[in-house]
Design an enzyme around this catalytic site. Structure first.
Site, PDB file in Angstrom:
ATOM      1  N   THR A 105      29.540  40.234  16.867  1.00 34.90           N
ATOM      2  CA  THR A 105      29.560  41.523  16.166  1.00 34.90           C
ATOM      3  C   THR A 105      29.949  42.688  17.076  1.00 34.90           C
ATOM      4  O   THR A 105      30.078  43.815  16.638  1.00 34.90           O
ATOM      5  CB  THR A 105      28.191  41.832  15.519  1.00 34.90           C
ATOM      6  OG1 THR A 105      27.189  41.712  16.539  1.00 34.90           O
ATOM      7  CG2 THR A 105      27.883  40.862  14.397  1.00 34.90           C
ATOM      8  N   GLY A 106      30.155  42.409  18.366  1.00 32.61           N
ATOM      9  CA  GLY A 106      30.648  43.462  19.259  1.00 32.61           C
ATOM     10  C   GLY A 106      32.123  43.702  19.003  1.00 32.61           C
ATOM     11  O   GLY A 106      32.778  42.927  18.308  1.00 32.61           O
TER      12      GLY A 106
ATOM     13  N   LYS B 250      20.925  39.675  13.955  1.00 29.34           N
ATOM     14  CA  LYS B 250      21.843  39.738  12.812  1.00 29.34           C
ATOM     15  C   LYS B 250      21.991  38.385  12.123  1.00 29.34           C
ATOM     16  O   LYS B 250      22.936  38.165  11.369  1.00 29.34           O
ATOM     17  CB  LYS B 250      23.204  40.270  13.272  1.00 29.34           C
ATOM     18  CG  LYS B 250      23.102  41.705  13.793  1.00 29.34           C
ATOM     19  CD  LYS B 250      24.428  42.420  13.823  1.00 29.34           C
ATOM     20  CE  LYS B 250      24.189  43.884  14.228  1.00 29.34           C
ATOM     21  NZ  LYS B 250      25.411  44.596  14.569  1.00 29.34           N
TER      22      LYS B 250
ATOM     23  N   ILE C 269      34.052  34.953  28.869  1.00 31.78           N
ATOM     24  CA  ILE C 269      35.124  35.935  29.051  1.00 31.78           C
ATOM     25  C   ILE C 269      34.632  37.135  29.863  1.00 31.78           C
ATOM     26  O   ILE C 269      35.391  37.757  30.595  1.00 31.78           O
ATOM     27  CB  ILE C 269      35.638  36.436  27.668  1.00 31.78           C
ATOM     28  CG1 ILE C 269      36.043  35.266  26.771  1.00 31.78           C
ATOM     29  CG2 ILE C 269      36.763  37.447  27.824  1.00 31.78           C
ATOM     30  CD1 ILE C 269      37.194  34.432  27.268  1.00 31.78           C
TER      31      ILE C 269
ATOM     32  N   TYR D  97      49.836  34.459  31.924  1.00 32.69           N
ATOM     33  CA  TYR D  97      50.743  34.663  30.784  1.00 32.69           C
ATOM     34  C   TYR D  97      52.185  34.652  31.284  1.00 32.69           C
ATOM     35  O   TYR D  97      53.075  34.096  30.666  1.00 32.69           O
ATOM     36  CB  TYR D  97      50.463  35.994  30.062  1.00 32.69           C
ATOM     37  CG  TYR D  97      49.002  36.273  29.746  1.00 32.69           C
ATOM     38  CD1 TYR D  97      48.063  35.239  29.675  1.00 32.69           C
ATOM     39  CD2 TYR D  97      48.569  37.577  29.498  1.00 32.69           C
ATOM     40  CE1 TYR D  97      46.729  35.517  29.392  1.00 32.69           C
ATOM     41  CE2 TYR D  97      47.243  37.850  29.210  1.00 32.69           C
ATOM     42  CZ  TYR D  97      46.324  36.829  29.162  1.00 32.69           C
ATOM     43  OH  TYR D  97      45.019  37.105  28.891  1.00 32.69           O
TER      44      TYR D  97
ATOM     45  N   GLU E 295      44.884  32.773  44.204  1.00 33.33           N
ATOM     46  CA  GLU E 295      44.971  34.110  44.789  1.00 33.33           C
ATOM     47  C   GLU E 295      44.081  34.148  46.023  1.00 33.33           C
ATOM     48  O   GLU E 295      43.338  33.194  46.303  1.00 33.33           O
ATOM     49  CB  GLU E 295      44.572  35.181  43.771  1.00 33.33           C
ATOM     50  CG  GLU E 295      43.130  35.087  43.297  1.00 33.33           C
ATOM     51  CD  GLU E 295      42.836  36.021  42.126  1.00 33.33           C
ATOM     52  OE1 GLU E 295      43.751  36.370  41.364  1.00 33.33           O
ATOM     53  OE2 GLU E 295      41.665  36.396  41.967  1.00 33.33           O
TER      54      GLU E 295
ATOM     55  N   HIS F 291      39.912  41.598  41.163  1.00 30.68           N
ATOM     56  CA  HIS F 291      38.918  40.562  40.875  1.00 30.68           C
ATOM     57  C   HIS F 291      37.818  40.572  41.941  1.00 30.68           C
ATOM     58  O   HIS F 291      38.102  40.738  43.125  1.00 30.68           O
ATOM     59  CB  HIS F 291      39.565  39.172  40.881  1.00 30.68           C
ATOM     60  CG  HIS F 291      40.570  38.978  39.783  1.00 30.68           C
ATOM     61  ND1 HIS F 291      41.648  38.143  39.893  1.00 30.68           N
ATOM     62  CD2 HIS F 291      40.646  39.528  38.556  1.00 30.68           C
ATOM     63  CE1 HIS F 291      42.336  38.177  38.773  1.00 30.68           C
ATOM     64  NE2 HIS F 291      41.758  39.008  37.937  1.00 30.68           N
TER      65      HIS F 291
END
Lengths: 389, 297
Positions: free
Chosen positions: B17-18, B43, B97, B161, B211, B250
């Site tokens: 719901t965020g 909720k 995430i 990507y 990286e 990061h």
């Protein structure tokens, strides 16, 4: 986030970790006052900057008597201190720590770092204190003794004892060292540190264990639960343009090159810097504008990049995912409509609505250099450093 | 085949719901992912805009919907607890995430993962996608090409990507693409995924995007050498121009004490016989050549 040695020692003192008596001084007069307040003969005058290797650079002096304190304070205040950690440009000294000199028998090292491969913190000690620990780690790793701290647990008594014995301590020294190690770990945990180094941790001739230095890094992601630490931030130790970028929520790091770059995402931003170098240029900065590359963030990005007089061209590299390229393009156009940018701007937009974005840029009033690929963009941006628009 | 997720994966969205959770739940549904439940404490009993039932706890969501994967869009101060809840509920795969979770909070999560059957991707990652079947994360899905033979493992978001886009432009489809996250403590490493790709008959090649910071790339290079990994591997390491001692966006991208430099990583990978691109623009092309030369030999 980093803090000064004197701030770290204040925190240590409050946490029961032994440190020498001492106070910070913000002027030469204050340095002399602190000396008198300490009521001792020998003191150490220490430059306070956010970097190690200060002694070698001439930023740490032993002083006897108020005249010497005055003399060294005068020398060190305002000096541009260059150490192996400051880089060749050095750092201007604006604060001093005046503290009681210790009666040193041995110099040791103690540190706590994250072991990324096991996902645990590791408590490290070495009997080769007072020197560059990186060198010890590289040349004779067996001189560094480690104890891993179990998750959901603390450094155990027996672990602290093992470390103390491995350092060759004996008698009452063991007791003092164990207490100090346990307190250091408790401190580390309760303040969400990401790195701590005490170099040197000294054994005195009266068998005390004292932290003569305190290098503490705090986990930026946990600062929200440590307001007291946030207040210790010394903005004068940071690059002004980076402080400004931070206030706009932009992730910016200033470098020495002449091609400014504005990119979405940290990995792509690093990759863009790398490809600029590959095409014979030098990146002027790291800048991650994040997921929302709108007119406002783009305008802030331009402002910060352009505050660096070395920048001769700008490369904008956006891979549109959730953020649409046409929106980014419009953002760039809107931002440039309100500011004067007299150096070439190369734009490469790929991903969602990239074609619409290119059309917008072609029709725009500002004379953009539109690139078709990442390689094309880097080549054009480097070439453009020699051009005027 | 693919690794970790496919069209049978049933997903619960923690923090549905965020703002972020709601938006990406919608995107994942649109892609065809079976989003079977959402969790927002307090909720429970409601439904989101897509008609997905919301539960108070992950445990309830699992028992009611048979969800076997979870994606976490919970704000940083509460995210580690959300991970622990998903582990406790017996979820097979967590995709976290959230960016900005304190390290001190992640240490117990890593421990809980090690003592359970749950695998976690992330945190601070774009997620995982098996193109054409299932997307769990925030990546732009249209850049992918379904039912392909190349896997992608990356510590980055947008640079992933970029690599996927280049592969697709070369006509190379992807089996599964995973962003493992940019934090110092992550649930799944290069090695974990390489070993899954090793056993995946659909995957002929793997793109590895590393990286600066840590030693995960060096460890992976060693693993590849020791385990007769005979699929094509093409790597790129970001941060060759990054200054030491600075965190490059990061939390995990930092050269500390002279360790974790791009050049060390590149050297380790090359010593293991892995093709490393100097330029991030050459990833797709290099993989195309590598697959081609495998075919002709």
């Amino acid at each position: 986030m980093k803090i000064h040695e004197y701030q770290g020692k204040e925190l240590f003192r409050n946490a029961g970790i032994p440190v020498p008596n001492g106070f910070p001084a913000f002027s030469i007069e204050e340095a002399v006052e602190v000396y008198k307040k300490l009521e001792t003969d020998k003191v150490v005058v220490k430059a306070q900057i956010h970097a190690g290797g200060r002694g070698k650079g001439g930023g740490v002096k032993l002083a006897i008597g108020p005249e010497e304190v005055q003399k060294y304070a005068d020398n060190i205040f305002g000096m541009n201190l260059i150490t192996h950690q400051t880089g060749p440009e050095g750092k201007c000294v604006q604060r001093l720590l005046i503290e009681e000199a210790s009666d040193i028998a041995r110099e040791l090292y103690a540190g706590i770092v994250l072991d990324r491969s096991s996902g645990k913190f590791v408590f490290m000690v070495s009997y080769e204190g007072g020197v560059e620990i990186e060198k010890v780690a590289a040349e004779s790793p067996e001189k560094i003794i480690k104890e891993w701290i179990e998750p959901n647990d603390d450094l155990k008594q027996f672990q602290a004892r093992k470390l103390a014995f491995a350092l060759g301590l004996s008698g009452v020294q063991i007791k003092h060292a164990v207490k100090t190690f346990l307190s250091l770990w408790k401190f580390f945990k309760s303040y969400d540190c990401s790195l701590m180094e005490i170099n040197p941790l000294v054994v005195t001739n009266s068998d005390e264990i004292i932290a003569l230095d305190s290098k503490i890094n705090f986990d930026d992601n946990a600062l929200y639960r440590h307001k007291d630490i946030q207040e210790m931030r010394d903005l004068s130790e940071e690059e002004p343009s980076e402080v400004e970028a931070d206030s706009f929520n932009l992730n910016y790091i200033k470098l020495d090159g002449n091609v400014g770059c504005m990119v979405n995402g940290a990995g792509l931003a690093m990759g863009t810097m790398d490809i600029i170098k590959l095409y014979g240029g030098e990146p002027a900065n790291f800048l991650d504008v994040g997921g929302v590359a709108n007119a406002k963030t783009v305008a802030h990005g331009f402002k910060i990049i352009l505050s660096d007089p070395n920048v001769k061209s700008i490369l904008i590299n956006i891979f549109g995912g959730i953020v649409r390229c046409d929106r980014v393009a419009q953002g760039v156009i809107d931002a440039l409509a309100h500011m004067e940018v007299t150096i070439p701007v190369v734009i490469r937009l790929e991903g969602t609505n990239a074609i619409e974005a290119r059309n917008l840029l072609k029709d725009a009033e500002h004379n953009f250099i539109v690139a078709n690929s990442l390689a094309d963009a880097a080549e054009k941006a480097v070439k453009a450093t020699g051009e005027k628009i | 085949m693919s690794i970790l997720i496919n069209n049978e994966t049933k997903l619960v969205v923690q923090g549905i719901t965020g703002k972020e959770g709601a938006f990406h739940a919608q995107q994942m549904v649109a892609y065809g992912t079976q989003v079977v439940a959402g969790v927002t404490p307090g909720k429970g009993g409601q439904k989101d805009n897509n008609g997905i039932p919301i539960f108070n706890t992950v445990e309830n969501a699992v028992s009611e919907t048979d969800a076997n994967a979870s994606v976490i869009f919970v704000p940083p101060p509460f995210a580690a607890d959300a991970c622990l809840e998903a582990i406790d509920a017996g979820i097979n795969l967590i995709v976290c995430i959230t960016e900005g979770i304190p390290i001190m909070d992640m240490v117990p999560v890593k421990e809980a993962l090690d003592n359970s059957h749950t695998r976690m991707i992330g945190p601070n990652c774009p997620g995982i996608i098996t193109p054409g079947e299932c997307k769990i994360g925030i990546m732009p899905d249209f850049i992918h090409k379904a039912h392909g033979n190349v896997g992608v493992i990356s510590r980055s978001g947008t640079l992933t990507y970029e690599a996927v886009h280049q592969l697709t432009e070369q006509g190379i489809g992807q089996s599964t693409c995973i962003g493992i996250g940019g934090d110092p403590i992550i649930g799944t490493t290069f090695i974990d995924l390489l070993s899954l790709f090793k056993d995946d008959s659909q995957t002929d090649g793997v793109v590895m995007i590393g990286e600066i910071g840590g030693s995960a790339e060096e460890d992976a290079a060693q693993w590849i050498q020791n385990n007769n990994f005979d699929k094509s591997v093409v790597a790129f390491i970001a941060g060759q121009t990054a200054p030491p001692g600075r965190r490059m966006g990061h939390a995990g991208a930092i050269i500390a004490g002279g360790k974790g430099t791009a050049s060390d990583k590149i050297e380790s990978l090359r010593n293991a016989g892995i093709t490393v691109c100097d330029s991030p623009a050459d990833i797709g092309k290099t993989m195309a050549n590598s697959l081609q030369s495998k075919l002709t030999t």
